[in-house]
Design an enzyme around this catalytic site. Structure first.
Site, mmCIF file in Angstrom:
data_model
loop_
_atom_site.group_PDB
_atom_site.id
_atom_site.type_symbol
_atom_site.label_atom_id
_atom_site.label_comp_id
_atom_site.label_asym_id
_atom_site.label_seq_id
_atom_site.Cartn_x
_atom_site.Cartn_y
_atom_site.Cartn_z
ATOM 1 N N GLU A 111 -8.406 -4.421 -2.270
ATOM 2 C CA GLU A 111 -9.198 -3.874 -3.123
ATOM 3 C C GLU A 111 -8.636 -3.951 -4.795
ATOM 4 O O GLU A 111 -9.429 -4.267 -5.550
ATOM 5 C CB GLU A 111 -9.453 -2.354 -2.760
ATOM 6 C CG GLU A 111 -10.357 -2.193 -1.638
ATOM 7 C CD GLU A 111 -10.734 -0.552 -1.408
ATOM 8 O OE1 GLU A 111 -11.610 -0.294 -1.375
ATOM 9 O OE2 GLU A 111 -9.631 0.047 -1.106
ATOM 10 N N GLU A 131 -9.858 -0.196 7.008
ATOM 11 C CA GLU A 131 -9.928 1.467 6.908
ATOM 12 C C GLU A 131 -10.984 1.846 8.155
ATOM 13 O O GLU A 131 -10.575 2.956 8.631
ATOM 14 C CB GLU A 131 -10.463 1.767 5.480
ATOM 15 C CG GLU A 131 -9.797 1.666 4.373
ATOM 16 C CD GLU A 131 -9.777 0.535 3.797
ATOM 17 O OE1 GLU A 131 -8.865 0.162 2.759
ATOM 18 O OE2 GLU A 131 -10.276 -0.534 4.401
#
Length: 703
Positions: A111, A131
């Site tokens: 990210e 995740e």
């Protein structure tokens, strides 16, 4: 500002004319902990305050780019600045920012790269957003920035699979902009100069409008609901990605709320417990300390289990000498190993060159005397004590001093096996699970005289084989099979008392198990349980209601499950389906047994079945912890996650027990005891927990 500056202990900057370099140096994996977030925020603020810098290049020291969140912060109150805020600051930098990815850029690390304006990857790197594997979703812009760069289909694939994506694929899909070779700092300098020269274009995701296809989103959401009906986070992932057609500030708000929603779910708690538990099982004193060198392994037995163990060792690069008593058995073992390795190649788990190298390390032999130079012998023969004791007696005279002698026994007394040698300190149990080259669990069984370095070597071998090694003490069945024997009785009682095998299987599959117990029995072979019941017949407690009548009669017909074409279900020669047809003759057997025993069938709801089955599992699991067969509750949980198909999102039987509560479990057991007071007994440890409000999680902390 100065040509070089240390922002804090983990972030440094370097200004070279019009180029500024920011380096993250937070070993071992440059995790995005508080110091990294604070340092990045300060560095970008400082650099944007100067007029002399035209481009910023971000890279990492050490072996990898940022590989994700700092796990030391898991479960603690969040501290500012948050990663989403820092990444928004990076994206909004007035100075163009290029990131250099090497090693792995996972989760928050990827990210970070997505928030920069250009992404250069060094060959061999991998990126990913894992995740979802923790019951969460990318919460720092991943669901908004990735689809803007790559489109919906690839972004959804990466986010929902949690897989690590090779950067060549990421380049092809647009997730990175360039693929190069070189050291991270050198690549950072070159990439920054290319941005200045205009030969490396920047792409700010907040300025990109996502290509939006509602049909793709709808189809993905329908697929998620069908494939993972128990999980909340995949649905939230799709819903968050669906917001990528909004202005990014609005999309990030949707993502943040979806992330917070996931944080509150029991699935997230279960998956986090599984994540940490996998690491906790080897974080014990017994797994540490000196080990013995293992350069060559002997495997006795070329059957399914022995061949699987040999395959696992060969894939790990350990030479194997495979022993069988007859040429036919040896050739069958070689063929099985060859098939196993070919299967690994076809699944993309092994290259053809490595397959060939593995086969070259296999040395078949009909002479047990050829084990004289191996460092470890793993016996994997018929589950019969006399046979195993005879083999270990021979190994005692054949194997060199210091060689480790291990039995792959599933139930038998490792101390009795060790007593057949003059070196019981060299003996331990290594209980692999079938298929041994696929299943990740390895129960490491400590005998009364097993030497400390032998035990530590067992854990080192598990790590080398990429298995989850769990310490167990000697008892009938160790951790997993001992508990299985108890809750297996519950499944049998349910069928005796009124449920059908198919209803029991369906209820437990709906709960999250990959397969119900009767399908598992058919897969493993019903003759295994039959043999165990006959072995233990003389020691059976006469006060306990016998539960094996139905299974015994099925086996007496020669129906052992898949390998014979029928068991509880029917399997024709081309069977390859997850929905086998019930065997109608089993229903007749059930009716006959109930009639013989005078049992009037009662109705069970699916919830009744799950509650009884899980309570039985928890009862014996609690006893296993209570008497020290397992070191901690987490060890039981990992045995069941990695060896028995327990649904990972529920964390394991004792983690699940905490979600019910000890007091509620005690009340449930006492209610069941009204029907069968011998089988349903409250363990002392559970009664104590009900009284003082403690949990199995508390015991894990103490351990």
């Amino acid at each position: 500002m100065a040509d070089g500056a240390q922002v804090n202990d983990v972030i440094s900057t370097e200004v070279l004319g019009e180029i500024a370099l920011i380096c993250i140096d937070n070993p071992p994996v440059n995790a995005t902990g508080l110091a990294v977030r604070e340092g990045l925020s300060q560095a970008f603020a400082d650099l944007n305050a100067t007029a002399e810098v035209k481009v910023i290049a971000l890279y990492c020291a050490g072996r990898t780019f940022t590989a994700g969140a700092d796990i030391r912060e898991f479960g603690k109150p969040p501290r500012q600045p948050s990663l989403p805020d820092v990444l928004n600051q990076i994206e909004q930098s007035a100075i163009p920012v290029v990131s250099v990815i090497h090693g792995t850029a996972l989760g928050g690390g990827f990210e970070i790269a997505l928030a920069t304006h250009a992404r250069v990857a060094i060959k061999g790197a991998k990126v990913g957003l894992p995740e979802v594997l923790l019951g969460l979703l990318p919460g720092a812009g991943g669901t908004q920035r990735l689809p803007r760069l790559t489109g919906l289909s690839f972004a959804l694939d990466v986010i929902l699979s949690g897989r690590q994506v090779p950067v060549a694929e990421a380049l092809d899909k647009g997730a990175v902009d360039r693929l190069v070779e070189g050291a991270p700092r050198d690549v950072a300098l070159a990439a920054a100069q290319q941005v200045i020269d205009g030969t490396l274009a920047t792409r700010r995701t907040d300025l990109i409008e996502a290509e939006y296809d509602r049909a793709v989103l709808d189809a993905t959401l329908a697929g998620v609901r069908q494939k993972t009906p128990h999980l909340f986070s995949p649905i939230k992932c799709v819903e968050a990605v669906a917001a990528c057609n909004l202005p990014i500030t609005e999309g990030l708000k949707v993502e943040r709320q979806a992330f917070l929603d996931c944080m509150e779910t029991p699935q997230r708690a279960g998956l986090i417990h599984a994540f940490f538990g996998e690491r906790a099982v080897s974080n014990i004193a017994e797994a540490k300390g000196p080990t013995r060198d293992i350069a060559k392994i002997g495997v006795i037995g070329g059957g399914t289990m022995g061949s699987g163990i040999a395959t696992s060792c060969l894939i790990a690069g350990i030479p194997v000498r495979l022993i069988e008593v007859a040429s036919e058995g040896l050739q069958r073992g070689i063929a099985t190993i060859t098939k196993n390795l070919d299967g690994a190649v076809s699944r993309g788990k092994l290259s053809s060159d490595k397959r060939d190298a593995a086969m070259a390390m296999l040395e078949p032999s009909l002479q047990m005397e050829s084990l004289s130079d191996v460092d470890l012998v793993i016996e994997a023969v018929f589950e019969q004590m006399d046979v195993k004791k005879e083999i270990f007696g021979k190994l005692d005279t054949i194997c060199k001093p210091g060689a480790i002698l291990a039995s792959n026994t599933s139930y038998l007394d490792v101390d009795e096996i060790a007593a057949s040698t003059s070196r019981p300190g060299d003996v331990l149990g290594l209980h692999f699970f079938s298929p041994a080259h696929v299943m990740r669990l390895l129960e490491i069984v400590q005998g009364k005289q097993t030497a400390a370095d032998v035990l530590a070597t067992g854990f080192a071998l598990a790590k080398r084989l990429k298995k989850v090694g769990v310490l167990a003490q000697v008892c009938d069945g160790f951790i997993g099979n001992r508990i299985l024997a108890h809750y297996g009785l519950c499944a049998a009682y349910l069928v005796l008392d009124g449920a059908s095998p198919q209803q029991v299987d369906r209820a437990l599959e709906d709960f999250g198990f990959a397969m119900g117990p009767h399908k598992v029995g058919d897969l493993a072979g019903l003759d295994i349980g039959w043999m165990t019941r006959k072995r233990k017949a003389e020691t059976r407690d006469p006060a306990q209601r016998y539960a094996g009548d139905i299974a015994d009669r099925i086996c007496e017909n020669g129906w052992f499950g898949r390998k014979t074409g029928q068991g509880y279900y029917l399997y024709d020669s081309g069977y390859d389906s997850g929905a086998p047809v019930p065997n109608p003759e089993v229903a007749e057997i059930i009716d006959a047994v109930r009639a013989d025993k005078g049992i009037t069938p009662q109705d069970f709801t699916d919830d009744d079945i799950v509650d009884r089955y899980m309570t039985a599992m928890i009862v014996e699991a609690a006893r296993v912890v209570e008497d020290g067969t397992a070191k901690r509750p987490v060890d039981v949980d990992m045995v069941f996650l990695f060896g028995y198909g327990f649904p990972r999102f529920r964390g394991g039987p004792l983690h699940y027990a905490d979600t019910i509560g000890a007091a509620a479990l005690v009340a449930r057991i006492e209610a069941y005891a009204a029907e069968d007071a011998h089988y349903w007994q409250v363990p002392d440890i559970l009664r104590k927990m009900a009284a003082d409000g403690s949990t199995f999680a508390d015991l894990n902390k103490e351990g």
